[in-house]
Design a protein around this motif. Sequence first.
Motif, short mmCIF file in Angstrom:
data_model
loop_
_atom_site.label_atom_id
_atom_site.label_comp_id
_atom_site.label_asym_id
_atom_site.label_seq_id
_atom_site.Cartn_x
_atom_site.Cartn_y
_atom_site.Cartn_z
N GLN A 91 88.63 53.62 106.11
CA GLN A 91 88.64 54.57 106.84
C GLN A 91 89.42 54.56 107.89
O GLN A 91 89.97 55.19 108.62
CB GLN A 91 86.94 55.47 106.94
N THR A 92 88.73 53.30 108.73
CA THR A 92 89.68 52.71 109.37
C THR A 92 90.93 51.97 109.53
O THR A 92 92.21 52.30 110.52
CB THR A 92 89.14 51.16 110.03
N ALA A 93 91.03 51.64 108.30
CA ALA A 93 93.06 51.92 108.08
C ALA A 93 93.97 53.35 108.45
O ALA A 93 94.83 53.76 108.76
CB ALA A 93 93.19 51.24 106.66
N ARG A 94 92.97 54.38 107.90
CA ARG A 94 93.48 55.49 107.65
C ARG A 94 93.11 56.16 109.15
O ARG A 94 94.23 57.04 109.73
CB ARG A 94 92.47 56.66 107.04
N ARG A 95 92.31 55.89 110.24
CA ARG A 95 92.41 56.08 111.36
C ARG A 95 93.26 55.39 112.04
O ARG A 95 93.81 56.47 113.01
CB ARG A 95 90.79 55.46 112.76
N ALA A 96 94.06 54.01 111.91
CA ALA A 96 94.89 53.59 112.79
C ALA A 96 96.22 54.03 112.21
O ALA A 96 96.64 54.60 112.91
CB ALA A 96 95.30 52.40 111.77
N ALA A 97 96.45 55.01 110.63
CA ALA A 97 97.90 56.01 110.91
C ALA A 97 97.37 57.45 111.85
O ALA A 97 98.76 57.46 112.23
CB ALA A 97 97.54 56.64 109.51
N ASP A 98 96.75 57.43 112.03
CA ASP A 98 96.17 58.43 113.43
C ASP A 98 97.01 58.37 115.20
O ASP A 98 97.34 59.08 115.64
CB ASP A 98 94.65 59.01 113.28
N TYR A 99 96.11 56.92 115.15
CA TYR A 99 96.80 56.38 116.46
C TYR A 99 98.45 56.33 116.39
O TYR A 99 99.11 56.59 116.90
CB TYR A 99 96.27 54.97 116.66
N GLY B 21 94.95 48.71 128.62
CA GLY B 21 95.89 49.14 129.26
C GLY B 21 97.08 48.19 130.04
O GLY B 21 98.11 47.97 130.73
N ALA B 22 97.46 48.43 127.86
CA ALA B 22 99.04 47.87 128.21
C ALA B 22 99.65 48.45 127.29
O ALA B 22 99.52 49.47 126.52
CB ALA B 22 99.15 46.25 128.10
N ASN B 23 101.06 47.34 125.89
CA ASN B 23 100.84 48.04 125.16
C ASN B 23 100.22 47.73 123.78
O ASN B 23 100.43 47.76 122.35
CB ASN B 23 102.53 47.82 124.91
N VAL B 24 99.27 47.15 123.94
CA VAL B 24 97.63 47.21 122.21
C VAL B 24 96.91 47.80 122.71
O VAL B 24 95.92 48.21 123.64
CB VAL B 24 98.80 45.78 122.48
N THR B 25 96.92 48.67 121.43
CA THR B 25 95.58 49.62 121.03
C THR B 25 94.69 49.31 119.51
O THR B 25 95.93 48.42 119.14
CB THR B 25 95.33 50.52 121.60
N GLY B 26 93.74 49.45 119.05
CA GLY B 26 93.50 49.56 117.50
C GLY B 26 92.40 49.75 117.30
O GLY B 26 91.72 50.46 118.33
N PHE B 27 91.20 49.20 116.47
CA PHE B 27 90.31 49.06 116.02
C PHE B 27 89.37 47.73 115.99
O PHE B 27 90.00 46.93 115.12
CB PHE B 27 90.17 49.80 114.95
N LEU C 12 103.84 57.65 117.97
CA LEU C 12 105.12 58.30 118.02
C LEU C 12 105.45 59.99 118.40
O LEU C 12 106.19 60.79 118.74
CB LEU C 12 105.39 58.99 116.25
N LYS C 13 104.34 60.84 118.31
CA LYS C 13 104.30 61.75 119.29
C LYS C 13 103.67 61.99 120.42
O LYS C 13 104.13 63.19 121.19
CB LYS C 13 103.08 63.06 118.67
N GLY C 14 104.43 60.99 121.45
CA GLY C 14 104.69 60.21 122.88
C GLY C 14 103.10 60.01 123.36
O GLY C 14 103.04 59.21 124.42
N ALA C 15 102.18 59.89 122.85
CA ALA C 15 101.22 58.55 123.23
C ALA C 15 101.16 57.66 124.16
O ALA C 15 102.46 56.98 123.17
CB ALA C 15 99.84 58.96 122.41
N VAL C 16 101.09 56.79 124.39
CA VAL C 16 100.86 55.47 124.71
C VAL C 16 99.96 54.45 124.84
O VAL C 16 98.28 54.92 125.02
CB VAL C 16 101.44 55.46 126.57
N PRO C 17 99.70 53.48 124.31
CA PRO C 17 98.60 52.45 123.20
C PRO C 17 97.56 52.01 124.83
O PRO C 17 96.58 52.59 124.39
CB PRO C 17 98.71 51.14 123.24
N ALA C 18 97.95 52.53 126.48
CA ALA C 18 97.19 51.81 127.37
C ALA C 18 96.31 52.85 127.45
O ALA C 18 94.87 52.65 128.13
CB ALA C 18 97.37 51.74 128.64
#
Length: 326
Positions: free
Chosen positions: A268-276, A134-140, A281-287
């Motif tokens: 593995q989680t740290a690697r998935r963070a790199a995918d996010y 819903g905002a500028n924050v996402t993650g794992f 950087l390619k245009g996706a938004v955290p929301a």
Amino acid sequence: MKRREFLGVLSGAVTLPLTARAQQPAKSWRIAYLALLPGEDTSLAKPFLERLQELGYSEGRNITLLYRSADGRAERLPQLAAELVQARPEVLVTGFGTLAAKAAKGATGTIPVVFTMVGDPVGAGLVASLSRPGANVTGFSDLASEFAAKRLQLLQNLVPGQKLIAVLGNPDTPFTALALQQVQTAAAARRQPLAVFEGRTLDEVSAGIEAAIKSGAAGLMTLDDPFLLSARENIIKRVAAARLPAIYGLRDYVEANGLMSYSMDRPQTARRAADYVDRILKGAVPADLPVEQPTRFELVINLKTAKALGIEIPASLLATADEVIE
């Protein structure tokens, strides 16, 4: 830690093909990393950076990396987060724990923030929901619904029967309330008696373990947060003195001579963070990027500690371990 020192962790990273190196992108991105604990540059950040390099990012070519560590002093996080925000990064990544993520969110409402290890991001007020942040924050998140039940089951291999299990947690951490609820639900299903002890300070941790021992607890489970992790040597020492079987939520304990841990696969989680980060950087938004929960876990057993404590690890349990330290 200086940025050049931080980048040294990439010395063993995958080398990009010559064809990939030859493609010079028009833009250079700034990626910031905020760490609470010392040593995150070699634990969480290293696989994160290695994955970024696999995705085509490298320092000096198309990314600039900014790293700040509070070295375990949580009160420094807001200032460090503000410093990183002033550098105007395209993405701000946070390492272990809720406090770093909250400091990042408090510092910016526009720069995308990707957290890597937060137990209860909804309860901590970081996201509106796991599926729609819903905002500028996402993650794992580092907590899955079956996680507590599995840890309890593993400990019962060493403490058979309905003997009392002590649970040690820091009630000031949002993660603890959710984790404790899951442990209690799992224990009720197994008719397993529990006794909960609090540990906000080193004195409380020591007092809690002593109270657990006096209560007749046959085993101990920790609900780990950054503070308890920083107190792991004290916890392990007191548990060992009582010859008390214990299971922890992070392998750091086992590497410090704790008996057993069952935890998410943090690299593995740290690697998935790199995918996010790549997707942002390619245009996706955290929301639009749902908070992911762990799907891969690892059981680590320290056989040296078991022998020192006089605890016999069942062969069936050893056979299921992902790693045995001998």
